[in-house]
Design an enzyme around this catalytic site. Structure first.
Site, PDB file in Angstrom:
ATOM      1  N   LYS A 121     -37.970 -33.096  58.307  1.00  0.00           N
ATOM      2  CA  LYS A 121     -38.093 -34.563  58.351  1.00  0.00           C
ATOM      3  C   LYS A 121     -38.589 -35.030  56.999  1.00  0.00           C
ATOM      4  CE  LYS A 121     -37.455 -37.762  61.447  1.00  0.00           C
ATOM      5  NZ  LYS A 121     -36.618 -37.721  62.656  1.00  0.00           N
ATOM      6  N   ASP A 172     -33.120 -42.190  60.013  1.00  0.00           N
ATOM      7  CA  ASP A 172     -34.138 -42.352  61.053  1.00  0.00           C
ATOM      8  C   ASP A 172     -34.549 -43.827  60.949  1.00  0.00           C
ATOM      9  OD1 ASP A 172     -35.988 -40.570  62.939  1.00  0.00           O
ATOM     10  OD2 ASP A 172     -37.329 -41.985  61.969  1.00  0.00           O
ATOM     11  N   GLY A 213     -36.656 -52.332  70.640  1.00  0.00           N
ATOM     12  CA  GLY A 213     -35.973 -52.167  69.363  1.00  0.00           C
ATOM     13  C   GLY A 213     -34.608 -52.819  69.343  1.00  0.00           C
ATOM     14  N   PHE A 214     -34.088 -52.963  68.114  1.00  0.00           N
ATOM     15  CA  PHE A 214     -32.706 -53.445  67.968  1.00  0.00           C
ATOM     16  C   PHE A 214     -32.069 -52.744  66.779  1.00  0.00           C
ATOM     17  CE2 PHE A 214     -35.853 -56.491  66.472  1.00  0.00           C
ATOM     18  CZ  PHE A 214     -35.580 -56.551  65.117  1.00  0.00           C
ATOM     19  N   GLY A 215     -32.554 -51.548  66.496  1.00  0.00           N
ATOM     20  CA  GLY A 215     -31.968 -50.741  65.423  1.00  0.00           C
ATOM     21  C   GLY A 215     -30.780 -49.965  65.952  1.00  0.00           C
ATOM     22  N   ASN A 216     -30.410 -48.984  65.177  1.00  0.00           N
ATOM     23  CA  ASN A 216     -29.225 -48.194  65.474  1.00  0.00           C
ATOM     24  C   ASN A 216     -29.285 -47.543  66.860  1.00  0.00           C
ATOM     25  OD1 ASN A 216     -26.840 -46.767  64.696  1.00  0.00           O
ATOM     26  ND2 ASN A 216     -28.154 -44.970  64.567  1.00  0.00           N
ATOM     27  N   VAL A 217     -30.450 -47.019  67.206  1.00  0.00           N
ATOM     28  CA  VAL A 217     -30.584 -46.276  68.467  1.00  0.00           C
ATOM     29  C   VAL A 217     -30.494 -47.237  69.658  1.00  0.00           C
ATOM     30  CG1 VAL A 217     -32.137 -44.836  69.819  1.00  0.00           C
ATOM     31  CG2 VAL A 217     -31.907 -44.440  67.358  1.00  0.00           C
ATOM     32  N   ALA A 218     -31.236 -48.338  69.587  1.00  0.00           N
ATOM     33  CA  ALA A 218     -31.226 -49.328  70.673  1.00  0.00           C
ATOM     34  C   ALA A 218     -29.815 -49.899  70.850  1.00  0.00           C
ATOM     35  CB  ALA A 218     -32.213 -50.452  70.364  1.00  0.00           C
ATOM     36  N   TRP A 219     -29.140 -50.103  69.744  1.00  0.00           N
ATOM     37  CA  TRP A 219     -27.767 -50.631  69.780  1.00  0.00           C
ATOM     38  C   TRP A 219     -26.833 -49.685  70.536  1.00  0.00           C
ATOM     39  CZ3 TRP A 219     -23.894 -48.158  66.647  1.00  0.00           C
ATOM     40  CH2 TRP A 219     -22.652 -48.775  66.682  1.00  0.00           C
TER      41      TRP A 219
HETATM   42  O1  2IT Z   1     -35.002 -37.999  65.190  1.00  0.00           O
HETATM   43  C1  2IT Z   1     -33.850 -37.566  64.991  1.00  0.00           C
HETATM   44  O2  2IT Z   1     -33.361 -36.660  65.654  1.00  0.00           O
HETATM   45  C2  2IT Z   1     -33.070 -38.197  63.930  1.00  0.00           C
HETATM   46  N1  2IT Z   1     -33.570 -39.105  63.274  1.00  0.00           N
HETATM   47  C3  2IT Z   1     -31.686 -37.710  63.611  1.00  0.00           C
HETATM   48  C4  2IT Z   1     -31.749 -36.563  62.663  1.00  0.00           C
HETATM   49  C5  2IT Z   1     -30.419 -36.056  62.171  1.00  0.00           C
HETATM   50  O3  2IT Z   1     -30.462 -35.124  61.352  1.00  0.00           O
HETATM   51  O4  2IT Z   1     -29.382 -36.567  62.557  1.00  0.00           O
END
Ligand code: 2IT
Length: 447
Positions: free
Chosen positions: A124, A164, A236-242
């Site tokens: 990370k 992320d 949230g409204f980022g990539n994941v929430a979307w």
């Molecule tokens: O928390 C995660 O698993 C991510 N941010 C994705 C990490 C990735 O290498 O796609």
């Protein structure tokens, strides 16, 4: 292993690294029993080695803002554990980023990546750079400066960063552009989450949210329920929430609330396609305000400042934003309002007290490292496509993602089924991920 002794030592070595210590404690408490049935793990001091990152890089990132002023941020890359493959994990750009946060995320990533069935170690990175209010040109200059330092420590078989919080396709593009220039090669496998015309996998932007909903479907089926018609509150409204809102709606559930740092936007009739599309604009604007949704769609929504999504009545809660975003009081409020399932989509989105509250009240709960693993799994699929210089169709990627999420759910059931027949998904995910990494470390000797 004695969890308390290990934690006491770790706390003395890394005082104040609260998120990291929280993540380690959660894993150790859930693997303790199994670990102690394996004297070979104890002899090889697997846990003592596993809680220290393989290595950490920190570096200065200096750049010039739109006013011509010089800005200085800190950049990091934590290569946490490389037992089962090259380091893999996202980059987080957020004002609160520090070493503790990235060590917690790298530690979690190690087990999550092991769960995906793909050969990826855990890593990370990121920076305390705050994207809020920054222009596109400032984002580009920062990304370039960040990569200028990082590029020599990464590579398709060494360490493969991705996005992320605060890092999406745009940022990966700017970073890849600079990497290519510095490395003098078109080495697409060095980053994932790329654009689909230059080596990115189709469906990677959607994958974390889609995977989370596939996992949720399996969990519900196992409990004899169906997702159709259920109400969902998400943060949230980022990539994941979307991605989560898109798939939840497609599967017939109704997303009745989304939230941001400024408050909650209730959507009693359920989120629409236009609203989901608008989430992308909200993220790209760098304003970080969920109130924008209510301003854009006033007739169908209601904004309340200072409230979280967890104050809204729903069947399922999906934390999709940040660590510790759902605490004990939130868990109690959700339960009082009738919520009976919580799938953590953010990394460590629930506090230990919130998880305890859910579990002791019989609420179906699954942890982030299982639920959100579809993101990094699809990054793994992107690495495979890059290594083979091919590109799969959306259907091929989606089928593989489906299969991986089903496998993760099965692993949780295998390792998490309790004597009373109930499934402890926290234990299941932690033990399944741990066993794979521990076995690899054992076979590779003391290093
Ligand atoms: O928390 C995660 O698993 C991510 N941010 C994705 C990490 C990735 O290498 O796609």
């Amino acid at each position: 292993m004695n969890v308390q002794n290990i934690m006491t030592n770790l706390e003395a070595k890394h005082p104040g690294e609260n998120e990291f210590l929280q993540a380690v404690r959660e894993v150790l408490e859930s693997i303790e029993e199994v670990y102690n049935q394996h004297p070979e793990f104890e002899k090889a001091k697997i846990v003592e080695r596993m809680v220290e990152p393989d290595r950490v890089f920190t570096f200065r990132v200096a750049w010039v803002d739109d006013n011509g002023e010089v800005q200085t941020n800190i950049g990091y890359r934590v290569q946490f554990n490389g037992a089962i493959g090259p380091y893999k994990g996202g980059l987080r750009f957020h004002k609160a980023v520090n070493l503790s946060m990235l060590k917690f995320l790298g530690f979690e990533q190690t087990f999550k990546n092991a769960l995906t069935t793909l050969p990826m170690g855990g890593g990370k990175g990121g920076s305390d750079f705050d994207p809020v209010g920054k222009s596109d040109a400032e984002i580009m200059r920062f990304c370039q400066a960040f990569m200028w330092e990082l590029w020599q420590n990464i590579g398709p078989d060494t360490d493969v960063p991705a996005g992320d919080v605060g890092v999406g396709g745009r940022e990966i593009g700017y970073m890849y552009g600079m990497y290519k220039k510095l490395a003098r090669e078109y080495n697409t496998g060095v980053l994932t989450g790329k654009g689909s015309t230059w080596g990115g996998s189709i469906l990677r932007p959607e994958a974390t949210g889609f995977g989370a909903l596939y996992f949720t479907e399996h969990l519900l089926h196992k409990a004899g329920k169906d997702i159709k018609g259920l109400t969902i509150a998400l943060s949230g409204f980022g990539n994941v929430a979307w991605g989560a809102a898109t798939k939840a709606t497609e599967l017939g559930a109704k997303v009745v609330a989304i939230s941001g740092p400024d408050g909650v936007c209730e959507i009693p009739g359920g989120i629409t396609k236009e609203m989901i599309d608008y989430m992308l604009e909200m993220r790209a604007s760098n304003r970080n305000k969920v109130e924008d949704m209510a301003t854009k769609f006033p007739a169908a929504t209601k904004f309340t400042a200072g409230k979280k999504a967890w104050s809204v009545k729903c069947d399922i809660a999906l934390p999709c934003a940040f660590q510790n975003e759902l605490n004990e009081a939130d868990a109690k409020e959700l339960i009082a309002n009738g919520t009976w399932c919580c799938c953590e989509v953010s990394n460590m989105g629930c506090t230990p007290e919130a998880i305890h509250t859910f579990q002791s009240n019989g609420i179906l709960f699954a942890p982030g490292k299982a639920v959100n693993a579809g993101g990094v799994a699809t990054s793994g699929l992107e690495m495979t496509q890059n290594a083979a210089h091919i590109s799969w169709s959306a259907k091929e990627v989606d089928d593989k993602l489906h299969f991986i999420m089903e496998s993760i759910h099965e692993a949780c059931v295998k390792y998490g089924t309790q004597p009373d027949g109930k499934i402890d998904y926290v234990k299941g995910a932690n033990i399944a991920g741990f066993m794979k990494v521990a076995q690899a470390m054992l076979e590779q000797g003391v290093c």
